[in-house]
Scaffold this active site. Structure first.
Site, PDB file in Angstrom:
ATOM      1  N   HIS A   1       0.845  -1.213   0.000  1.00 45.76           N
ATOM      2  CA  HIS A   1       0.000   0.000   0.000  1.00 45.76           C
ATOM      3  C   HIS A   1       0.876   1.258   0.000  1.00 45.76           C
ATOM      4  O   HIS A   1       1.296   1.740   1.048  1.00 45.76           O
ATOM      5  CB  HIS A   1      -0.910  -0.001   1.234  1.00 45.76           C
ATOM      6  CG  HIS A   1      -1.996   1.029   1.186  1.00 45.76           C
ATOM      7  ND1 HIS A   1      -3.209   0.846   1.812  1.00 45.76           N
ATOM      8  CD2 HIS A   1      -2.065   2.251   0.596  1.00 45.76           C
ATOM      9  CE1 HIS A   1      -3.964   1.924   1.617  1.00 45.76           C
ATOM     10  NE2 HIS A   1      -3.279   2.788   0.891  1.00 45.76           N
TER      11      HIS A   1
ATOM     12  N   HIS B   1     -10.969   1.079   1.175  1.00 50.60           N
ATOM     13  CA  HIS B   1     -10.717   2.097   2.204  1.00 50.60           C
ATOM     14  C   HIS B   1     -12.012   2.170   3.003  1.00 50.60           C
ATOM     15  O   HIS B   1     -12.996   2.734   2.529  1.00 50.60           O
ATOM     16  CB  HIS B   1     -10.395   3.426   1.511  1.00 50.60           C
ATOM     17  CG  HIS B   1     -10.115   4.550   2.439  1.00 50.60           C
ATOM     18  ND1 HIS B   1      -8.869   5.072   2.615  1.00 50.60           N
ATOM     19  CD2 HIS B   1     -10.934   5.273   3.247  1.00 50.60           C
ATOM     20  CE1 HIS B   1      -8.918   6.064   3.492  1.00 50.60           C
ATOM     21  NE2 HIS B   1     -10.159   6.208   3.878  1.00 50.60           N
TER      22      HIS B   1
ATOM     23  N   ASP C   1       1.167   2.804   3.618  1.00 53.55           N
ATOM     24  CA  ASP C   1       0.306   3.869   3.090  1.00 53.55           C
ATOM     25  C   ASP C   1       1.153   5.130   2.842  1.00 53.55           C
ATOM     26  O   ASP C   1       0.719   6.253   3.114  1.00 53.55           O
ATOM     27  CB  ASP C   1      -0.852   4.173   4.046  1.00 53.55           C
ATOM     28  CG  ASP C   1      -1.927   5.043   3.398  1.00 53.55           C
ATOM     29  OD1 ASP C   1      -1.849   5.269   2.176  1.00 53.55           O
ATOM     30  OD2 ASP C   1      -2.840   5.496   4.117  1.00 53.55           O
TER      31      ASP C   1
ATOM     32  N   HIS D   1       3.152  14.316   0.236  1.00 52.39           N
ATOM     33  CA  HIS D   1       2.478  15.569  -0.115  1.00 52.39           C
ATOM     34  C   HIS D   1       3.497  16.689  -0.058  1.00 52.39           C
ATOM     35  O   HIS D   1       4.359  16.705   0.824  1.00 52.39           O
ATOM     36  CB  HIS D   1       1.344  15.887   0.865  1.00 52.39           C
ATOM     37  CG  HIS D   1       0.144  15.015   0.706  1.00 52.39           C
ATOM     38  ND1 HIS D   1      -0.642  15.046  -0.421  1.00 52.39           N
ATOM     39  CD2 HIS D   1      -0.395  14.071   1.511  1.00 52.39           C
ATOM     40  CE1 HIS D   1      -1.627  14.167  -0.290  1.00 52.39           C
ATOM     41  NE2 HIS D   1      -1.487  13.554   0.863  1.00 52.39           N
TER      42      HIS D   1
ATOM     43  N   GLY E   1      -2.269  12.232   5.029  1.00 52.93           N
ATOM     44  CA  GLY E   1      -1.218  11.294   4.616  1.00 52.93           C
ATOM     45  C   GLY E   1       0.178  11.701   5.016  1.00 52.93           C
ATOM     46  O   GLY E   1       0.494  12.892   5.113  1.00 52.93           O
TER      47      GLY E   1
END
Lengths: 310, 426
Positions: free
Chosen positions: B57, B176, B302, B306, B321
């Site tokens: 992921h 999700h 995950d 950004h 995130g």
């Protein structure tokens, strides 16, 4: 010990001594405001920027008057006329204004934590004029000033805060400051606006009668539908008024000399009935507005002196 | 080309032993106490020899958001974290909802040659929650599973079809888990801390409701549902029940959800803003228990880069995130140090189980005949995870600038040294 920070972000940062320092100074400025010549030269040549990224009339005006009475150059800008509407980031906006050699930012913003965020990115003073649902420290201080004027002491006082606790920055700032002063606080509101309110460590009431009973001061909060988007609202204004509104009849439960405060603007007939709002013996709403200018003058005075090491 | 890794401790899911590992070309050809001749010798004295980690992921933001990360920088970040295979999610621009995009992504990764890139395709076209994608062709092109990650499939009927159709093609669905009707524009976990901070919260029940639905749909269809980034204790109770009932369900957890709780949000640091959000201390405890007792199948990151400009802003305006690839090993080793799991279990969770889930029969173990995907890990090594070490184009990790313990000091992919702490070799 005097308050030594260049910012006022949270009432959590204020000790009991700090609060009394601010209230005493506010008393001085309130007297000044009653003179014909309402000016102090303290901030002459200082530029104060009223940075309101969220709508406001009374707080913005109150700060503007406070800044001007201290002889500063106060300028206003609002979100609708600022570059953030053109996509500029908050920090870029602040840095651009700061480049024009400004000194104090009065910040109102719809995001919780925004004032703290800006304060960490600027050497200027930052005064939190309301950040999202988080805090509104000058409102809490003017509430305290109003209560202090009425009772002459905070000892053994019981204050009820009623309404939309979840979305209220006024409630948070008042709770932190009142807990510092040892005031007993009771909280009450619709269940969807009270969930997790136990985090504040106050007494949680089960109905209006219990909330009002034995109170010295009752702070009625405005329903803030603008902050509860995406949430299912209460059924109707009528029903809100019945179960969570304050009427003269309900005031009988409070202490004989109890007072009402409200951060404004009032939703008449919703959280406050006109028979309470307009009764000058119990409603202190206009005193709050008057005291707001003095409190804000006191805060501007203190943080600017702290910035300059005066 | 022969490489000998000597004097290290081999950690597999089922055993640990001190032995030398001989690699020839891309395969492990011998595990021995002898010292056979080799072109390269790596002395791994005091180090752990683990199978390369497999992260099912990640977000590499390529195509479309290459300023955050791309397949090249993502690959470099992965190997710097000991990860030799990654599954990037489909929320790119354009969305990975067709075989052409899948092939292009794999081609780009192969050209760089640091990791195996095994994309997760979108469940629905454009991730719009409507018609399902051409899962057959996408599987042929290299998609290993399907997910609209970040945008939960709200329609039960669409999810039913996706589970049925993916199972037909021998694949599975990752959801999700989020009932969006309970989102209420939330930015963190709903609870005492959100009340204190005045930030709108998302209740954990939004995750639990969606897991309940999906497990029932998996029961109905016989399809395989994999629950992405579990974050609540009750979610694990539901998954445990489903597993006991024989429902085809697996799940993963991210290091941030077994490390941090929502009290870390006290300072409004957007680097702690993630979805699902950091929950309570009790939930963190439940995640650790779920790892210990085997309810949780996999640890994944995950990894969600950004750009600084996007994260450095008002809390409610920042995206969800954080980076994860380079902090996967140190945070997971903390579980070992805390006695939650063994080193063997760590390998099972980060390598063997992901390999099994993806049906990779030549990975997940240090074993003769297996692909030489290896992470040489120093569990005691202390260092500052700083900008020189960070290989991502983004910097959105709350651990950046902090002291970490444990790292992949060398990463080998298909027999080739691809990372050497702190310098990339190739």
């Amino acid at each position: 010990m005097a308050y030594s920070k260049k910012n006022l972000i949270s009432t959590k940062d204020l000790s009991s001594d700090d609060i009394f320092q601010i209230l005493n100074l506010a008393k001085h400025y309130k007297n000044l405001n009653l003179q014909n010549e309402k000016k102090s030269p303290l901030l002459k040549g200082v530029t104060v920027v009223n940075s309101f990224f969220e709508n406001s009339t009374r707080t913005r005006t109150s700060f503007e008057i406070a800044a001007k009475r201290l002889s500063s150059d106060a300028i206003n800008f609002t979100a609708s006329s600022s570059s953030t509407n053109k996509g500029e980031t908050l920090i870029d906006t602040i840095k651009n204004i700061e480049s024009m050699k400004t000194d104090i930012f009065i910040m109102r913003h719809s995001s919780s934590g925004a004032a703290k965020f800006v304060a960490s990115h600027t050497p200027s003073c930052v005064i939190n004029a309301g950040d999202g649902c988080n805090e509104h420290p000058t409102q809490a201080l003017l509430d305290l000033f109003t209560i202090y004027e009425k009772f002459g002491s905070f000892d053994n006082l019981v204050v009820s805060i009623i309404g939309d606790i979840a979305h209220s920055r006024v409630a948070r700032s008042n709770i932190y400051a009142m807990q510092t002063l040892g005031i007993k606080i009771k909280l009450f509101g619709p269940p969807q606006m009270m969930q997790y309110a136990s985090v504040f460590g106050c007494e949680i009431c089960k109905d209006m009668d219990e909330a009002v009973r034995g109170s010295d001061a009752i702070i009625m909060l405005r329903i803030q539908l603008e902050r509860s988007d995406d949430e299912t609202p209460f059924p109707s204004i009528r029903e809100y008024s019945r179960y969570f509104g304050l009427s003269k009849n309900r005031m009988k439960q409070a202490k004989d000399n109890a007072i009402i405060l409200h951060p404004g603007p009032i939703n008449r007939g919703v959280e406050l009935n006109s028979d309470v709002a307009d009764d000058t013996r119990i409603s202190n709403i206009l005193s709050q507005v008057e005291n707001g200018v003095a409190i804000r003058m006191a805060i501007l005075d203190i943080v600017y002196k702290n910035l300059k090491g005066l | 080309m022969r490489t000998l890794i000597k004097n290290g401790m081999i950690i597999n899911a089922n055993d640990s032993k001190k032995a030398n590992v001989l690699i020839e070309n891309d395969k492990i050809v011998d595990i021995t106490l002898d010292e056979p001749k080799a072109d390269n010798i790596i002395d791994a004295n005091g180090k752990l020899i683990m199978p390369g980690l497999i992260d099912i992921h990640v977000h590499f933001r390529d195509p479309g958001f290459e300023y955050k990360d791309d397949i090249i920088s993502g690959s470099e970040t992965a190997v710097a974290g000991g990860v030799t295979a990654c599954c990037p999610m489909a929320n790119t621009n354009p969305v990975n909802d067709n075989a052409t995009i899948t092939r292009d992504m794999i081609k780009k990764a192969k050209k760089r040659g640091l990791i195996d890139l095994m994309p997760i395709g979108a469940i629905t076209n454009g991730m719009k929650g409507g018609s399902i994608t051409e899962m057959g062709e996408m599987s042929e092109a290299g998609c290993v599973a399907f997910s609209d990650d970040g945008l939960p499939v709200s329609s039960s009927d669409v999810m039913r079809a996706a589970l049925e159709y993916s199972a037909f093609h021998g694949s599975f669905i990752i959801n999700h888990s989020q009932d969006c009707s309970l989102c209420r524009n939330g930015h963190m976990n709903e609870g005492l801390m959100s009340m204190k901070l005045g930030i709108k919260g998302m209740p954990r029940e939004q995750e639990e409701i969606m897991i309940s639905r999906d497990m029932l749909l998996a029961k109905l269809t016989g399809g395989h549902i994999h629950i992405a980034h579990v974050s609540s204790g009750w979610s694990l109770k539901l998954i445990e029940t489903a597993k006991k009932e024989g429902i085809n369900i697996t799940c993963e957890v991210c290091p941030h959800h077994f490390t941090f709780d929502d009290s870390y949000l006290e300072g409004y640091d957007t680097n702690y803003k993630m979805s699902p959000p950091l929950r309570t201390k009790d939930d963190v405890k439940a995640m650790r228990e779920g790892l210990r007792n085997g309810i949780i199948d996999i640890i994944c990151t995950d990894h969600a880069p950004h750009h600084l400009d996007e994260k450095e802003r008002e809390f409610d305006k920042a995206p969800f995130g954080i980076l994860g690839l380079q902090t996967l090993i140190p945070l997971t080793l903390n579980l070992v140090r805390d006695g939650v799991i063994s080193l063997n279990k760590m390998v099972e969770l980060t390598s063997l189980n992901p390999a099994k889930l993806l049906k990779l029969n030549d990975r997940g173990k240090i074993e003769i005949g297996y692909l030489a995907d290896i992470a040489i890990v120093d569990p005691e090594f202390e260092y500052i995870y700083d900008e020189n070490l960070n290989k991502s184009k983004s910097k959105n990790s709350p651990l950046l600038g902090k002291k970490l313990k444990g790292a992949a000091i060398k990463t080998i992919k298909s027999g080739k040294l691809v990372y050497d702490f702190p310098n990339v070799v190739v």
